[in-house]
Motif scaffolding. Structure first.
Motif, PDB file in Angstrom:
ATOM      1  N   UNK A 353      -0.172   0.409  -3.311  1.00  0.00           N
ATOM      2  CA  UNK A 353       0.221  -0.942  -2.908  1.00  0.00           C
ATOM      3  C   UNK A 353      -0.369  -1.317  -1.556  1.00  0.00           C
ATOM      4  N   UNK A 354      -0.408  -0.365  -0.651  1.00  0.00           N
ATOM      5  CA  UNK A 354      -0.975  -0.651   0.667  1.00  0.00           C
ATOM      6  C   UNK A 354      -2.482  -0.934   0.584  1.00  0.00           C
ATOM      7  N   UNK A 355      -3.182  -0.192  -0.283  1.00  0.00           N
ATOM      8  CA  UNK A 355      -4.608  -0.453  -0.461  1.00  0.00           C
ATOM      9  C   UNK A 355      -4.805  -1.839  -1.066  1.00  0.00           C
ATOM     10  N   UNK A 356      -3.968  -2.206  -2.031  1.00  0.00           N
ATOM     11  CA  UNK A 356      -4.077  -3.532  -2.662  1.00  0.00           C
ATOM     12  C   UNK A 356      -3.837  -4.646  -1.651  1.00  0.00           C
ATOM     13  N   UNK A 357      -2.884  -4.443  -0.747  1.00  0.00           N
ATOM     14  CA  UNK A 357      -2.618  -5.447   0.278  1.00  0.00           C
ATOM     15  C   UNK A 357      -3.787  -5.579   1.252  1.00  0.00           C
ATOM     16  N   UNK A 358      -4.391  -4.431   1.597  1.00  0.00           N
ATOM     17  CA  UNK A 358      -5.517  -4.445   2.539  1.00  0.00           C
ATOM     18  C   UNK A 358      -6.792  -4.973   1.897  1.00  0.00           C
ATOM     19  N   UNK A 359      -6.967  -4.658   0.601  1.00  0.00           N
ATOM     20  CA  UNK A 359      -8.202  -5.025  -0.101  1.00  0.00           C
ATOM     21  C   UNK A 359      -7.863  -5.708  -1.434  1.00  0.00           C
ATOM     22  N   UNK A 360      -7.412  -6.933  -1.394  1.00  0.00           N
ATOM     23  CA  UNK A 360      -6.993  -7.613  -2.627  1.00  0.00           C
ATOM     24  C   UNK A 360      -8.118  -7.856  -3.620  1.00  0.00           C
ATOM     25  N   UNK A 361      -9.369  -7.735  -3.175  1.00  0.00           N
ATOM     26  CA  UNK A 361     -10.499  -7.999  -4.070  1.00  0.00           C
ATOM     27  C   UNK A 361     -10.836  -6.829  -4.990  1.00  0.00           C
ATOM     28  N   UNK A 362     -10.341  -5.618  -4.691  1.00  0.00           N
ATOM     29  CA  UNK A 362     -10.736  -4.451  -5.487  1.00  0.00           C
ATOM     30  C   UNK A 362     -10.032  -4.458  -6.842  1.00  0.00           C
ATOM     31  N   UNK A 363     -10.711  -3.893  -7.841  1.00  0.00           N
ATOM     32  CA  UNK A 363     -10.143  -3.800  -9.189  1.00  0.00           C
ATOM     33  C   UNK A 363      -9.918  -2.341  -9.598  1.00  0.00           C
ATOM     34  N   UNK A 364     -10.400  -1.401  -8.764  1.00  0.00           N
ATOM     35  CA  UNK A 364     -10.176   0.009  -9.065  1.00  0.00           C
ATOM     36  C   UNK A 364      -9.888   0.774  -7.782  1.00  0.00           C
ATOM     37  N   UNK A 365      -8.759   1.494  -7.780  1.00  0.00           N
ATOM     38  CA  UNK A 365      -8.398   2.373  -6.674  1.00  0.00           C
ATOM     39  C   UNK A 365      -8.391   3.796  -7.208  1.00  0.00           C
TER      40      UNK A 365
END
Length: 373
Positions: A353-365
């Motif tokens: 969730x923290x990665x998604x908040x920091x990088x909302x443009x990514x589609x794969x973590x």
């Protein structure tokens, strides 16, 4: 029950073997002078190639004697039409090329002999007019020879063999793809004149230095992973290089990339990097793999506006604010890997969730795609 005669011991037995009643007495193996019957002659051997003792990579290539050719029990190519353009014999227990009688085929463009027991490249000249692709992957070849007439070759695969030296390739000026993965090569050499070469694979060898590539100005892909290279150098002339793979070496810093404006993919995982300095002129990078190093800061990649994939697992990255600062504005960025970093290890339940908040443009973590709400 044994008879009384069988129970009676011999009347006389000598414990020193000089006289045994009823038996032949063996003669002593020693003479009066103590000679024990073994022939001892002082042998004086003289090596004709004493350099072989001091050079671990020595190869007496020119003096290799041809072995006996054994005819095959069956014709492996009996079902192939004589005008076949492709011949594919994988894992067919072939040890002798002459036994295939390839001279009867008039149109072969691709010859694949993977996973056999071929030791010598021979009897291919009859295919010279048409052959463009030769695949000898996973055989027992130690010396490059017998290719001089194959002037139309564009692809040559000698991976997974026993080759120590790159030789006798200069006539093959039409080569575009050359593969030497998993051999015993310690020096990059013998590639002069191959100006059409686009792809060179030398991974999993014994190379310590990048050298002798100056003439390969058309090279677009260079694969050098799993060697013993300590420094990125000797590639300034490769201005068309798009892919550089140099993972699993001994590199401590990113150097030598300033003259490679076309570089799009850099694979430099499993080294000893501590920073991302050295990418200042690599503005065309789309894929950057820095996994399994010792890097703690993302500083040095903020200017890579074309970046699409960042593989950064198993490093020291710990600051989500830094992730957002360095990567947040990159619209092309779709994939990031931070598995095994403090970012993930300190709070695994909150990590994604923290990665998604920091990088909302990514589609794969990491290995998981992000759900689009």
């Amino acid at each position: 029950m044994p008879s009384e005669k069988e129970k009676t011991p011999p009347s006389h037995i000598s414990i020193n073997g000089e006289d045994v009643e009823g038996h032949d007495t063996p003669k002593s193996a020693r003479s009066s002078s103590g000679w024990d019957g073994k022939l001892r002659i002082e042998k004086k051997l003289e090596l004709v190639n004493p350099e072989a003792l001091s050079d671990p990579e020595y190869s007496d290539e020119e003096n290799v004697m041809p072995g006996e050719t054994i005819d095959a029990d069956e014709d492996l190519l009996d079902d192939y039409p004589l005008d076949s353009t492709e011949i594919d014999l994988v894992h067919a227990r072939i040890s002798s090329l002459p036994s295939l009688n390839l001279q009867r085929f008039t149109s072969v463009a691709r010859l694949c002999l993977r996973q056999n027991s071929i030791t010598t490249i021979e009897s291919l000249s009859s295919l010279a007019a048409t052959l463009t692709e030769l695949d000898l992957y996973d055989n027992l070849i130690a010396h490059i020879r017998g290719l001089e007439d194959l002037l139309n070759l564009t692809s040559l695969d000698l991976s997974f063999n026993k080759i120590k030296h790159i030789r006798h390739l200069s006539p093959l000026v039409n080569l575009t793809d050359l593969y030497f993965v998993q051999n015993k090569i310690s020096v990059i050499e013998g590639l002069d004149g191959l100006t059409k070469l686009r792809n060179l694979e030398l991974a999993a060898n014994r190379i310590r230095e990048i050298q002798n590539l100056e003439g390969l100005t058309g090279l677009e892909e260079l694969w050098l992973g799993k060697n013993k290279i300590t420094e990125i150098k000797g590639i300034d002339s490769l201005s068309n290089l798009k892919i550089l793979s140099i993972q699993s070496n001994r590199i401590r810093s990113i150097t030598g990339l300033s003259q490679l404006p076309q570089l799009e993919e850099l694979y430099i995982s499993h080294n000893a990097l501590t920073s991302l300095s050295g990418l200042e002129n690599s503005k065309a990078l789309r894929v950057l793999d820095i996994s399994n190093n010792q890097i703690e800061k993302l500083e040095g990649i903020g200017h890579l506006e074309e970046l699409e994939e960042l593989w950064a697992s198993y490093n020291g990255f710990a600051d989500f604010a830094e992730v957002e600062r360095e990567l947040g504005g990159k619209k092309a960025l779709t994939t990031v890997y931070f598995e095994g970093c403090p970012l993930q290890l300190k709070a695994p339940a909150l990590y994604r969730n923290k990665v998604r908040l920091a990088l909302p443009q990514v589609v794969q973590i990491d290995a998981t795609f992000v759900r689009v709400s």
